[in-house]
Scaffold this motif. Structure first.
Motif: not given
Length: 448
Positions: A327-328, A330-332, A334-335, A338, A348, A362-363, A369
């Motif tokens: 999850t970390a 994947r979220d990183g 995406r951040t 973007r 971070s 933020k990551a 990331t």
């Protein structure tokens, strides 16, 4: 004399960084705290600075620049640039203190690498340093095994370790009396099993260091003592129950096998995979068990009620630790996708967690990331390019260090490997030193 200082400094750093966390926690317990402890914790930077000044004074000429050097300098320049840019320009939330933490964090491997590029190590000094690494690895494994079986977890709960993490480092852990939750492996029966943390006070940092030592022992000529040392280091690695390390080791062994064109090393990598799978499967039943306090059980049950009960199958993507890492990551990603120009240093990882709160990070976890958030895609590309160039430059000079860089690159997917100072200082400094040698010279590991 000035030529000897940086060489001795490498020995001091190899040993001192392995003992650093335990020493800082014990100093906290003895009453050395806050600014005084921050000053004490800066010993590693002081040693690097002294060693660098001595190396500059002793160097006969500036080393010829390789692509690894150019990319390392580009990476450093981008880190400094993102430190100078105002946070408001980049939509960052970091504090000035967080920016300084991140600046030190990102530049530490570069500083160690530059030191290594200025140091010339002959066969005698390589042998001293490599023997020191083996002693460090065996010491970590031996002490860690003794600890998990003979030192009660309650001793650690009552020590200065929880307050050092929470009050000095600003890392609050909830459900294990202030100790990091990854010190134990939870089971469905609420009977936790202790993981080896050793003097790093972390199963991850210990496991990753043991990967480097195991690769070294696999790279040298097999003798009785190297086989015994390798068995002890590998046992310590297994007991950390750090699956990323258990993946990185066979990857490193396969890289080493390819560079050495060695079929036995391929077999060793396969044996490592099999042993790891078996051990991870049986560890909950054979590992050193402990027990939770009433308060810890209440905390865990509240978490389970809020987040749901995760799978305890170590090979399942739904297992709590695996799910959290994925999850970390994947979220990183995406951040960064973007916001590819980055947010500026201190947004971070641990630097952000310590200064602006974990909810504003933020990551986290992944080196890549975190760099993408702090220094944008340009900084991330420069760092990855540095690793690639370093690997290419080392493959003909030191297969062991080349395979170690490959293993670190794999570990960086899950973990902030730069934040593990033993890796970022010792491995990068030795990689820099190995690049000074001619490709026709025997590799450093041949000195052991």
């Amino acid at each position: 004399m000035s030529a000897r200082v940086p060489r001795v400094a490498l020995l001091v750093l190899a040993v001192g960084l392995a003992l650093h966390n335990l020493a800082m926690a014990l100093l906290w317990q003895a009453g050395v705290r806050n600014t005084a402890l921050d000053v004490a914790a800066a010993w590693k930077e002081a040693v690097l600075v002294v060693a660098f000044v001595a190396a500059v004074a002793a160097v006969g000429s500036v080393p010829r620049l390789f692509w690894a050097d150019r990319l390392a300098l580009a990476y450093g320049a981008l880190v400094v640039l993102y430190w100078l840019l105002p946070q408001s320009w980049l939509d960052g939330d970091a504090t000035a203190k967080g920016e300084l933490y991140a600046l030190r964090h990102h530049l530490l491997p570069l500083g160690a690498y530059v030191l290594g590029r200025l140091v010339t190590l002959d066969r005698t000094w390589w042998r001293r340093i490599l023997l020191t690494l083996v002693v460090v690895g065996c010491g970590l494994a031996a002490w860690g095994l003794i600890d998990v079986y003979l030192v009660p977890l309650q001793w650690w709960r009552d020590s200065g370790v929880p307050d050092w993490f929470s009050q000095q480092l600003g890392l609050a852990y909830r459900c294990l009396s202030g100790l990091p939750e990854n010190w134990i492996l939870n089971t469905s029966e609420e009977t936790p099993v202790r993981r080896l943390v050793s003097t790093f006070l972390s199963p991850l940092a210990t496991g990753y260091t043991l990967v480097i030592v195991c690769l070294l022992l696999a790279a040298v000529r097999p003798r009785r003592w190297t086989i015994a040392a390798g068995a002890l280091a590998y046992a310590g690695l297994l007991w950390t129950h750090t699956r990323a390390a258990l993946i990185a080791l066979p990857v490193g062994l396969l890289v080493l096998a390819a560079l050495r064109r060695s079929a036995p090393l391929v077999g060793l990598a396969a044996a490592s995979v099999v042993a790891s799978l078996v051990f991870v499967a049986v560890f909950p039943t054979i590992g050193p068990s402990t027990s939770y306090t009433t308060a810890e059980l209440m905390c865990l049950r509240q978490n389970a009620a809020q987040q749901g009960v995760a799978s305890d199958d170590p090979f399942s993507a739904g297992e709590s630790s695996t799910s959290s890492h994925l999850t970390a990551l994947r979220d990183g990603i995406r951040t960064v996708a973007r916001h590819p120009w980055g947010f500026g240093l201190g947004n971070s990882g641990v630097s952000a967690s310590r200064t602006i709160g974990s909810e504003n990070v933020k990551a986290g976890e992944s080196t890549y990331t975190e760099l993408g958030v702090d220094t944008g895609v340009l900084g991330l590309v420069a760092f990855v390019g540095w690793l690639v160039a370093l690997f290419l430059g080392l493959r003909g000079r030191s297969p062991w260090l080349a395979s170690s860089v490959a293993a670190i690159a794999v570990l960086g997917l899950q973990t902030d490997v730069i934040g593990i100072h033993w890796l970022s200082v010792v491995v990068f400094a030795l990689a820099g030193a190995a690049l000074r040698a001619s490709p026709d010279d025997p590799p450093p590991e041949a000195a052991l």
